[in-house]
Design a protein around this motif. Structure first.
Motif, PDB file in Angstrom:
ATOM      1  N   LEU A 121       9.012  27.208 -20.914  1.00 45.36           N
ATOM      2  CA  LEU A 121       8.878  25.941 -20.391  1.00 45.36           C
ATOM      3  C   LEU A 121       9.995  24.998 -20.990  1.00 45.36           C
ATOM      4  N   PHE A 122      10.368  25.243 -22.177  1.00 49.62           N
ATOM      5  CA  PHE A 122      11.367  24.591 -23.145  1.00 49.62           C
ATOM      6  C   PHE A 122      12.870  24.644 -22.133  1.00 49.62           C
ATOM      7  N   LEU A 123      13.081  26.202 -21.929  1.00 52.27           N
ATOM      8  CA  LEU A 123      14.154  26.666 -21.149  1.00 52.27           C
ATOM      9  C   LEU A 123      14.266  25.724 -19.742  1.00 52.27           C
ATOM     10  N   MET A 124      13.172  25.789 -19.158  1.00 51.00           N
ATOM     11  CA  MET A 124      13.209  25.080 -17.925  1.00 51.00           C
ATOM     12  C   MET A 124      13.519  23.503 -18.050  1.00 51.00           C
ATOM     13  N   LEU A 171      17.842  25.190 -11.362  1.00 47.63           N
ATOM     14  CA  LEU A 171      17.117  26.002 -12.292  1.00 47.63           C
ATOM     15  C   LEU A 171      17.260  27.600 -12.273  1.00 47.63           C
ATOM     16  N   LEU A 172      17.601  27.853 -10.815  1.00 49.58           N
ATOM     17  CA  LEU A 172      17.680  29.246 -10.416  1.00 49.58           C
ATOM     18  C   LEU A 172      19.119  29.819 -10.985  1.00 49.58           C
ATOM     19  N   VAL A 173      19.991  28.947 -10.694  1.00 51.67           N
ATOM     20  CA  VAL A 173      21.518  29.084 -11.273  1.00 51.67           C
ATOM     21  C   VAL A 173      21.850  29.364 -12.828  1.00 51.67           C
ATOM     22  N   TYR A 174      20.832  28.103 -13.264  1.00 50.44           N
ATOM     23  CA  TYR A 174      20.769  28.323 -14.878  1.00 50.44           C
ATOM     24  C   TYR A 174      20.407  29.350 -15.429  1.00 50.44           C
ATOM     25  N   ILE A 175      19.246  30.193 -14.968  1.00 51.19           N
ATOM     26  CA  ILE A 175      18.519  31.209 -15.628  1.00 51.19           C
ATOM     27  C   ILE A 175      19.295  32.469 -15.275  1.00 51.19           C
ATOM     28  N   ASN A 176      19.789  32.453 -13.984  1.00 51.72           N
ATOM     29  CA  ASN A 176      20.539  33.771 -13.248  1.00 51.72           C
ATOM     30  C   ASN A 176      21.777  33.748 -13.991  1.00 51.72           C
ATOM     31  N   SER A 177      22.192  32.972 -14.887  1.00 50.83           N
ATOM     32  CA  SER A 177      23.680  33.016 -15.761  1.00 50.83           C
ATOM     33  C   SER A 177      23.232  33.196 -17.111  1.00 50.83           C
ATOM     34  N   ASN A 210      28.287  32.918 -20.094  1.00 51.86           N
ATOM     35  CA  ASN A 210      27.026  32.292 -19.166  1.00 51.86           C
ATOM     36  C   ASN A 210      27.395  31.049 -18.603  1.00 51.86           C
ATOM     37  N   TYR A 211      28.521  30.449 -19.275  1.00 47.49           N
ATOM     38  CA  TYR A 211      28.976  29.142 -18.394  1.00 47.49           C
ATOM     39  C   TYR A 211      29.949  29.453 -17.316  1.00 47.49           C
ATOM     40  N   ALA A 212      30.521  30.526 -17.310  1.00 48.81           N
ATOM     41  CA  ALA A 212      31.360  30.922 -16.326  1.00 48.81           C
ATOM     42  C   ALA A 212      30.496  31.355 -15.199  1.00 48.81           C
ATOM     43  N   GLY A 213      29.413  32.133 -15.345  1.00 49.31           N
ATOM     44  CA  GLY A 213      28.455  32.376 -14.207  1.00 49.31           C
ATOM     45  C   GLY A 213      27.786  31.463 -13.828  1.00 49.31           C
ATOM     46  N   ALA A 219      13.157  36.066 -19.753  1.00 48.53           N
ATOM     47  CA  ALA A 219      12.847  36.939 -18.602  1.00 48.53           C
ATOM     48  C   ALA A 219      11.733  36.353 -17.930  1.00 48.53           C
ATOM     49  N   LEU A 220      10.834  35.549 -18.656  1.00 44.09           N
ATOM     50  CA  LEU A 220       9.709  34.951 -17.830  1.00 44.09           C
ATOM     51  C   LEU A 220      10.321  33.836 -16.932  1.00 44.09           C
ATOM     52  N   PHE A 221      11.301  33.007 -17.348  1.00 43.25           N
ATOM     53  CA  PHE A 221      11.705  32.129 -16.525  1.00 43.25           C
ATOM     54  C   PHE A 221      12.502  32.540 -15.396  1.00 43.25           C
ATOM     55  N   PHE A 222      13.317  33.867 -15.567  1.00 46.17           N
ATOM     56  CA  PHE A 222      14.136  34.377 -14.477  1.00 46.17           C
ATOM     57  C   PHE A 222      13.073  34.917 -13.479  1.00 46.17           C
ATOM     58  N   LEU A 223      11.887  35.625 -13.994  1.00 51.18           N
ATOM     59  CA  LEU A 223      10.875  36.166 -13.066  1.00 51.18           C
ATOM     60  C   LEU A 223      10.510  35.058 -12.349  1.00 51.18           C
ATOM     61  N   ILE A 224       9.968  33.886 -12.555  1.00 49.95           N
ATOM     62  CA  ILE A 224       9.347  33.107 -12.159  1.00 49.95           C
ATOM     63  C   ILE A 224      10.067  32.103 -10.987  1.00 49.95           C
ATOM     64  N   MET A 225      11.480  31.999 -11.333  1.00 50.07           N
ATOM     65  CA  MET A 225      12.504  31.167 -10.509  1.00 50.07           C
ATOM     66  C   MET A 225      12.762  32.159  -9.494  1.00 50.07           C
ATOM     67  N   ASN A 226      13.048  33.582  -9.696  1.00 42.69           N
ATOM     68  CA  ASN A 226      13.404  34.387  -8.611  1.00 42.69           C
ATOM     69  C   ASN A 226      12.414  34.872  -7.675  1.00 42.69           C
ATOM     70  N   ALA A 227      11.207  34.925  -8.250  1.00 41.60           N
ATOM     71  CA  ALA A 227      10.039  34.921  -7.161  1.00 41.60           C
ATOM     72  C   ALA A 227       9.756  33.992  -6.602  1.00 41.60           C
ATOM     73  N   LEU A 228      10.071  32.667  -6.868  1.00 41.82           N
ATOM     74  CA  LEU A 228       9.854  31.559  -6.212  1.00 41.82           C
ATOM     75  C   LEU A 228      10.952  31.559  -5.204  1.00 41.82           C
TER      76      LEU A 228
END
Length: 309
Positions: free
Chosen positions: A44-47, A71-77, A89-92, A288-297
């Motif tokens: 949640l903090f990362l979000m 949110l998707l861009v942030y966690i995917n990079s 991570n900033y370049a991505g 990883a949890l943040f990544f899974l939530i956003m990519n699943a959505l």
């Protein structure tokens, strides 16, 4: 290239954990609800961190990204921070956000302000912790307050100077493409207004308390009731900020060392060392949890849109 980047991220993230695979599995199987609750809270903090970045970005010349896309861009990079170099991570993030239509000059300015605000928020917690531990004399607090007042009064001039100084550093980056971007957009005078700057600083201060609560839950999974919420927040924020000095990705080594140092005031050194190591796994699992939530959505939204069309 995607596969190679993913493999590099997994390799450097895995090597940052100084535990054997069987030790990690044994710990995760035996960890209780406090540990897994702390992972959910840290996600949640990362979000919140990602949402603040989107808010800063959208402060420049209108809406650049929707919250979900941001949110998707942030966690995917995010995982690219584990690759040596400190900028991947900033370049991505820039690359992915550009695909979503975000303007380059707004992105570069947002990254500048994001990092200034992050360090400022962490510095507040670090100062509170050092005052509590009597590491620094009281006049440092008055000096910090004076600097904050001076920054508030001379915000426009100081903000411009900090931004230009950072672009000057970027222009010396070893990758030619990064230097070209700095030359192209370094003179753009996009500035976050004083009110917006201090509002986002409050956002970061609040999100750091969520981070502190997550770290406090992690500490409590080791049965250390003498460590309170405020101390946990100050410890993690201070260690993160000091970890910026590490030449290795993700603040490896330096961050763990300072976690041990601050925790050792209230826990045996052996327990503090265990927490510092587990905290690296904890961080990765939350990401990883943040990544899974956003990519699943994202996947579900694409399926729904395809079905509707």
């Amino acid at each position: 290239m995607k596969l190679a980047a993913g493999a590099a991220i997994l390799y450097f993230a895995w090597t940052s954990i100084s535990l054997k695979p069987n030790q990690i599995v044994h710990y995760l199987l035996g960890a209780g609800g406090l540990f897994y609750g702390s992972i959910a809270l840290f996600a949640l903090f990362l979000m919140l961190q990602a949402a603040i970045w989107v808010s800063i970005l959208n402060s420049f010349a209108g809406k650049q990204l929707t919250l979900r896309a941001g949110l998707l861009v942030y966690i995917n990079s995010q995982f690219a921070k584990y690759i040596p170099g400190g900028i991947w991570n900033y370049a991505g993030r820039v690359m992915l956000a550009s695909r979503e239509g975000a303007r380059m000059e707004a992105q570069l300015s947002a990254i500048v302000y994001e990092n200034i605000l992050l360090v400022a928020a962490a510095a507040v917690y670090a100062l509170a912790l050092t005052m509590y531990l009597s590491i620094l004399p009281m006049y440092v607090l008055y000096l910090f307050g004076g600097l904050l007042l001076a920054f508030f009064l001379g915000y426009k001039q100081l903000s411009k100077w900090m931004r230009e100084s950072l672009f000057l550093v970027i222009r010396k980056f070893p990758l030619r493409r990064v230097r070209e971007l700095a030359d192209k957009y370094g003179e753009v005078t996009l500035q976050l207004g004083r009110g917006a700057f201090f509002l986002h600083l409050l956002y970061f201060l609040a999100s750091h308390m969520v981070m502190g609560a997550a770290f406090w839950l992690l500490i409590q999974s080791f049965d250390l009731p003498q460590v309170n919420l405020w101390y946990a927040a100050g410890t993690f924020a201070s260690s993160w900020m000091l970890g910026l000095m590490s030449p290795l990705p993700g603040g490896i080594g330096v961050r763990e060392g300072f976690l041990v140092y601050f925790l050792s005031f209230h826990a045996p050194a052996s327990v503090a060392a265990q927490i510092s190591i587990i905290a690296r796994i904890w961080n990765l699992l939350a990401e990883a949890l943040f990544f899974l939530i956003m990519n699943a959505l994202h996947y579900l939204a694409k399926r729904v849109n395809r079905h509707v069309s």
